[in-house]
Design a protein around this motif. Structure first.
Motif, PDB file in Angstrom:
ATOM      1  N   THR A 184     -28.540  -8.039 -13.427  1.00  0.00           N
ATOM      2  CA  THR A 184     -29.023  -9.287 -12.819  1.00  0.00           C
ATOM      3  C   THR A 184     -29.938 -10.000 -13.806  1.00  0.00           C
ATOM      4  N   GLY A 185     -31.226  -9.913 -13.621  1.00  0.00           N
ATOM      5  CA  GLY A 185     -32.180 -10.678 -14.424  1.00  0.00           C
ATOM      6  C   GLY A 185     -32.271 -10.269 -15.876  1.00  0.00           C
ATOM      7  N   LEU A 186     -31.938  -9.021 -16.181  1.00  0.00           N
ATOM      8  CA  LEU A 186     -32.066  -8.532 -17.559  1.00  0.00           C
ATOM      9  C   LEU A 186     -30.712  -8.293 -18.210  1.00  0.00           C
ATOM     10  N   ILE A 187     -29.730  -9.075 -17.840  1.00  0.00           N
ATOM     11  CA  ILE A 187     -28.382  -8.883 -18.370  1.00  0.00           C
ATOM     12  C   ILE A 187     -28.328  -9.077 -19.886  1.00  0.00           C
ATOM     13  N   GLY A 188     -29.295  -9.792 -20.441  1.00  0.00           N
ATOM     14  CA  GLY A 188     -29.340  -9.983 -21.887  1.00  0.00           C
ATOM     15  C   GLY A 188     -29.508  -8.678 -22.648  1.00  0.00           C
ATOM     16  N   LEU A 189     -30.066  -7.655 -22.010  1.00  0.00           N
ATOM     17  CA  LEU A 189     -30.211  -6.350 -22.660  1.00  0.00           C
ATOM     18  C   LEU A 189     -28.857  -5.729 -22.998  1.00  0.00           C
ATOM     19  N   LEU A 190     -27.839  -6.110 -22.256  1.00  0.00           N
ATOM     20  CA  LEU A 190     -26.498  -5.579 -22.532  1.00  0.00           C
ATOM     21  C   LEU A 190     -25.990  -6.049 -23.895  1.00  0.00           C
ATOM     22  N   ALA A 191     -26.521  -7.166 -24.388  1.00  0.00           N
ATOM     23  CA  ALA A 191     -26.123  -7.674 -25.704  1.00  0.00           C
ATOM     24  C   ALA A 191     -26.585  -6.738 -26.813  1.00  0.00           C
ATOM     25  N   VAL A 192     -27.559  -5.913 -26.547  1.00  0.00           N
ATOM     26  CA  VAL A 192     -27.996  -4.896 -27.508  1.00  0.00           C
ATOM     27  C   VAL A 192     -27.374  -3.551 -27.156  1.00  0.00           C
ATOM     28  N   LEU A 193     -27.364  -3.223 -25.882  1.00  0.00           N
ATOM     29  CA  LEU A 193     -26.890  -1.917 -25.425  1.00  0.00           C
ATOM     30  C   LEU A 193     -25.427  -1.661 -25.761  1.00  0.00           C
ATOM     31  N   VAL A 194     -24.557  -2.608 -25.474  1.00  0.00           N
ATOM     32  CA  VAL A 194     -23.122  -2.382 -25.670  1.00  0.00           C
ATOM     33  C   VAL A 194     -22.759  -2.231 -27.154  1.00  0.00           C
ATOM     34  N   PRO A 195     -23.206  -3.124 -28.064  1.00  0.00           N
ATOM     35  CA  PRO A 195     -22.864  -2.908 -29.480  1.00  0.00           C
ATOM     36  C   PRO A 195     -23.429  -1.605 -30.051  1.00  0.00           C
ATOM     37  N   ILE A 196     -24.645  -1.244 -29.671  1.00  0.00           N
ATOM     38  CA  ILE A 196     -25.224   0.004 -30.162  1.00  0.00           C
ATOM     39  C   ILE A 196     -24.429   1.193 -29.637  1.00  0.00           C
ATOM     40  N   THR A 197     -24.000   1.129 -28.398  1.00  0.00           N
ATOM     41  CA  THR A 197     -23.210   2.222 -27.825  1.00  0.00           C
ATOM     42  C   THR A 197     -21.858   2.331 -28.504  1.00  0.00           C
ATOM     43  N   ILE A 198     -21.214   1.209 -28.756  1.00  0.00           N
ATOM     44  CA  ILE A 198     -19.923   1.242 -29.459  1.00  0.00           C
ATOM     45  C   ILE A 198     -20.108   1.792 -30.864  1.00  0.00           C
ATOM     46  N   TYR A 199     -21.188   1.375 -31.517  1.00  0.00           N
ATOM     47  CA  TYR A 199     -21.510   1.921 -32.837  1.00  0.00           C
ATOM     48  C   TYR A 199     -21.692   3.439 -32.761  1.00  0.00           C
ATOM     49  N   ASN A 200     -22.448   3.918 -31.773  1.00  0.00           N
ATOM     50  CA  ASN A 200     -22.663   5.359 -31.631  1.00  0.00           C
ATOM     51  C   ASN A 200     -21.351   6.094 -31.419  1.00  0.00           C
ATOM     52  N   ALA A 201     -20.460   5.514 -30.631  1.00  0.00           N
ATOM     53  CA  ALA A 201     -19.167   6.143 -30.389  1.00  0.00           C
ATOM     54  C   ALA A 201     -18.350   6.207 -31.679  1.00  0.00           C
ATOM     55  N   ILE A 202     -18.360   5.130 -32.464  1.00  0.00           N
ATOM     56  CA  ILE A 202     -17.623   5.121 -33.731  1.00  0.00           C
ATOM     57  C   ILE A 202     -18.228   6.130 -34.703  1.00  0.00           C
ATOM     58  N   GLU A 203     -19.552   6.191 -34.757  1.00  0.00           N
ATOM     59  CA  GLU A 203     -20.215   7.160 -35.623  1.00  0.00           C
ATOM     60  C   GLU A 203     -19.867   8.578 -35.209  1.00  0.00           C
ATOM     61  N   THR A 204     -19.804   8.828 -33.909  1.00  0.00           N
ATOM     62  CA  THR A 204     -19.427  10.152 -33.429  1.00  0.00           C
ATOM     63  C   THR A 204     -18.020  10.487 -33.892  1.00  0.00           C
ATOM     64  N   MET A 205     -17.116   9.511 -33.812  1.00  0.00           N
ATOM     65  CA  MET A 205     -15.746   9.740 -34.278  1.00  0.00           C
ATOM     66  C   MET A 205     -15.710  10.009 -35.782  1.00  0.00           C
ATOM     67  N   ASN A 206     -16.579   9.353 -36.554  1.00  0.00           N
ATOM     68  CA  ASN A 206     -16.627   9.582 -37.988  1.00  0.00           C
ATOM     69  C   ASN A 206     -17.133  10.965 -38.327  1.00  0.00           C
ATOM     70  N   ASN A 207     -17.999  11.515 -37.493  1.00  0.00           N
ATOM     71  CA  ASN A 207     -18.647  12.785 -37.802  1.00  0.00           C
ATOM     72  C   ASN A 207     -17.947  14.003 -37.244  1.00  0.00           C
ATOM     73  N   VAL A 208     -16.905  13.794 -36.466  1.00  0.00           N
ATOM     74  CA  VAL A 208     -16.198  14.926 -35.869  1.00  0.00           C
ATOM     75  C   VAL A 208     -14.901  15.138 -36.640  1.00  0.00           C
ATOM     76  N   GLU A 209     -14.717  16.332 -37.135  1.00  0.00           N
ATOM     77  CA  GLU A 209     -13.480  16.674 -37.838  1.00  0.00           C
ATOM     78  C   GLU A 209     -12.536  17.347 -36.848  1.00  0.00           C
ATOM     79  N   PRO A 210     -11.261  16.985 -36.895  1.00  0.00           N
ATOM     80  CA  PRO A 210     -10.308  17.593 -35.936  1.00  0.00           C
ATOM     81  C   PRO A 210     -10.024  19.062 -36.278  1.00  0.00           C
TER      82      PRO A 210
END
Length: 164
Positions: free
Chosen positions: A136-162
Protein backbone atom coordinates in the motif's frame (compact mmCIF):
# COMPACT_ATOMS: atom_id res chain seq x y z
CA UNK A 1 6.14 -1.04 12.04
CA UNK A 2 9.69 -1.11 10.60
CA UNK A 3 10.23 -4.59 12.00
CA UNK A 4 7.01 -5.87 10.42
CA UNK A 5 8.00 -4.40 7.07
CA UNK A 6 11.46 -5.99 7.34
CA UNK A 7 9.96 -9.39 8.17
CA UNK A 8 7.54 -9.06 5.26
CA UNK A 9 10.40 -8.06 2.93
CA UNK A 10 12.46 -11.08 4.07
CA UNK A 11 9.47 -13.38 3.58
CA UNK A 12 8.74 -11.96 0.11
CA UNK A 13 12.42 -12.19 -0.82
CA UNK A 14 12.56 -15.84 0.23
CA UNK A 15 9.38 -16.59 -1.70
CA UNK A 16 10.78 -15.01 -4.89
CA UNK A 17 14.06 -16.92 -4.50
CA UNK A 18 12.14 -20.19 -4.07
CA UNK A 19 10.17 -19.51 -7.24
CA UNK A 20 13.30 -18.59 -9.21
CA UNK A 21 15.03 -21.77 -8.01
CA UNK A 22 12.76 -23.87 -10.23
CA UNK A 23 14.24 -22.13 -13.31
CA UNK A 24 17.80 -22.25 -11.99
CA UNK A 25 19.02 -25.17 -14.09
CA UNK A 26 17.60 -23.71 -17.28
CA UNK A 27 19.06 -20.26 -16.58
CA UNK A 28 22.53 -21.64 -15.80
CA UNK A 29 22.45 -23.77 -18.94
CA UNK A 30 21.21 -21.07 -21.38
CA UNK A 31 22.63 -17.80 -20.08
CA UNK A 32 26.40 -17.28 -20.22
CA UNK A 33 28.06 -16.88 -16.83
CA UNK A 34 29.54 -13.43 -17.66
CA UNK A 35 26.03 -12.18 -18.41
CA UNK A 36 24.84 -13.34 -15.02
CA UNK A 37 27.87 -11.71 -13.36
CA UNK A 38 26.75 -8.43 -14.90
CA UNK A 39 24.00 -8.41 -12.29
CA UNK A 40 26.66 -8.41 -9.61
CA UNK A 41 28.44 -5.42 -11.15
CA UNK A 42 25.21 -3.48 -11.61
CA UNK A 43 24.03 -3.98 -8.06
CA UNK A 44 27.48 -3.28 -6.65
CA UNK A 45 27.76 0.02 -8.49
CA UNK A 46 24.19 1.12 -7.96
CA UNK A 47 23.35 0.14 -4.42
CA UNK A 48 26.65 -0.49 -2.67
CA UNK A 49 29.03 2.09 -4.16
CA UNK A 50 26.33 4.68 -4.81
CA UNK A 51 24.86 4.44 -1.33
CA UNK A 52 28.30 4.70 0.27
CA UNK A 53 29.19 7.70 -1.90
CA UNK A 54 25.99 9.50 -0.95
CA UNK A 55 26.59 8.73 2.74
CA UNK A 56 30.14 10.08 2.39
CA UNK A 57 28.89 13.30 0.84
CA UNK A 58 26.19 13.88 3.49
CA UNK A 59 28.91 15.33 5.73
CA UNK A 60 31.64 16.18 3.21
CA UNK A 61 34.18 17.56 5.68
CA UNK A 62 34.17 14.26 7.55
CA UNK A 63 33.36 11.88 4.70
CA UNK A 64 36.01 13.06 2.26
CA UNK A 65 38.71 13.08 4.93
CA UNK A 66 37.79 9.54 6.00
CA UNK A 67 37.68 8.44 2.35
CA UNK A 68 41.13 9.97 1.86
CA UNK A 69 42.51 8.06 4.86
CA UNK A 70 41.11 4.80 3.51
CA UNK A 71 42.49 5.44 0.01
CA UNK A 72 45.90 6.35 1.43
CA UNK A 73 45.96 3.21 3.53
CA UNK A 74 44.62 0.67 1.06
CA UNK A 75 45.78 2.00 -2.29
CA UNK A 76 48.74 4.16 -1.31
CA UNK A 77 50.00 1.57 1.23
CA UNK A 78 50.74 4.43 3.67
CA UNK A 79 50.96 3.10 7.24
CA UNK A 80 48.89 4.88 9.83
CA UNK A 81 50.20 6.11 13.20
CA UNK A 82 51.06 3.34 15.68
CA UNK A 83 50.51 0.77 12.85
CA UNK A 84 46.73 0.99 13.34
CA UNK A 85 44.84 -0.55 10.39
CA UNK A 86 43.75 2.25 8.05
CA UNK A 87 40.05 1.32 8.27
CA UNK A 88 40.12 1.51 12.09
CA UNK A 89 42.08 4.77 11.95
CA UNK A 90 39.49 6.22 9.55
CA UNK A 91 36.64 5.19 11.87
CA UNK A 92 38.33 6.76 14.90
CA UNK A 93 39.14 10.02 13.06
CA UNK A 94 35.65 10.19 11.53
CA UNK A 95 33.99 9.60 14.90
CA UNK A 96 36.13 12.23 16.63
CA UNK A 97 35.42 14.76 13.86
CA UNK A 98 31.69 14.07 14.02
CA UNK A 99 31.65 14.86 17.72
CA UNK A 100 33.99 17.86 17.42
CA UNK A 101 31.99 19.41 14.56
CA UNK A 102 28.68 18.87 16.35
CA UNK A 103 27.27 16.32 13.90
CA UNK A 104 26.72 13.85 16.76
CA UNK A 105 26.29 14.14 20.50
CA UNK A 106 26.53 11.88 23.51
CA UNK A 107 22.73 11.88 23.59
CA UNK A 108 22.75 9.68 20.46
CA UNK A 109 24.79 7.06 22.31
CA UNK A 110 22.53 7.03 25.37
CA UNK A 111 19.47 6.89 23.13
CA UNK A 112 20.92 3.88 21.32
CA UNK A 113 21.87 2.14 24.55
CA UNK A 114 18.38 2.64 25.95
CA UNK A 115 17.14 -0.01 23.50
CA UNK A 116 19.51 -2.71 24.78
CA UNK A 117 17.56 -5.51 26.41
CA UNK A 118 16.34 -9.08 26.21
CA UNK A 119 13.84 -9.66 23.44
CA UNK A 120 12.82 -13.34 23.20
CA UNK A 121 11.78 -14.79 19.86
CA UNK A 122 8.06 -15.36 19.73
CA UNK A 123 5.99 -16.78 16.87
CA UNK A 124 4.21 -14.02 15.02
CA UNK A 125 2.31 -13.20 11.87
CA UNK A 126 4.22 -9.94 11.45
CA UNK A 127 5.19 -10.87 7.88
CA UNK A 128 1.56 -10.65 6.84
CA UNK A 129 1.02 -7.41 8.76
CA UNK A 130 4.07 -5.98 6.97
CA UNK A 131 2.73 -7.04 3.57
CA UNK A 132 -0.11 -4.56 4.07
CA UNK A 133 2.44 -1.74 4.33
CA UNK A 134 4.60 -3.09 1.48
CA UNK A 135 1.72 -3.24 -0.97
CA UNK A 136 0.00 0.00 0.00
CA UNK A 137 1.75 3.16 1.20
CA UNK A 138 5.30 1.81 0.98
CA UNK A 139 5.06 0.11 -2.40
CA UNK A 140 8.14 2.05 -3.51
CA UNK A 141 10.25 -0.28 -1.34
CA UNK A 142 9.51 -3.04 -3.83
CA UNK A 143 11.64 -1.11 -6.35
CA UNK A 144 14.64 -2.02 -4.20
CA UNK A 145 13.45 -5.36 -2.83
CA UNK A 146 12.64 -7.10 -6.11
CA UNK A 147 15.90 -6.28 -8.01
CA UNK A 148 18.03 -7.19 -4.98
CA UNK A 149 16.15 -10.46 -4.61
CA UNK A 150 16.55 -11.31 -8.29
CA UNK A 151 20.24 -10.47 -7.98
CA UNK A 152 20.53 -12.77 -4.94
CA UNK A 153 18.83 -15.57 -6.84
CA UNK A 154 21.19 -15.15 -9.81
CA UNK A 155 24.20 -15.05 -7.49
CA UNK A 156 22.99 -18.23 -5.82
CA UNK A 157 22.77 -19.87 -9.24
CA UNK A 158 26.32 -18.71 -10.02
CA UNK A 159 27.67 -20.17 -6.79
CA UNK A 160 26.03 -23.58 -6.95
CA UNK A 161 27.77 -26.26 -8.98
CA UNK A 162 25.59 -29.09 -10.31
CA UNK A 163 26.10 -32.66 -9.18
CA UNK A 164 27.86 -34.74 -11.82
Amino acid sequence: MAWRIAVAAAFLSGLIECLVSFAGKWVRKNIPRPAMLGALAGVALTFVAGEMLFATLEMPMIGILVLGIILLGFIGKVSMPFNIPSSLFAIVIGTLLAFLLGQHSAGNITEGLSNVGFYPLLPTLAAFDGMVYLFTGLIGLLAVLVPITIYNAIETMNNVEPWQ
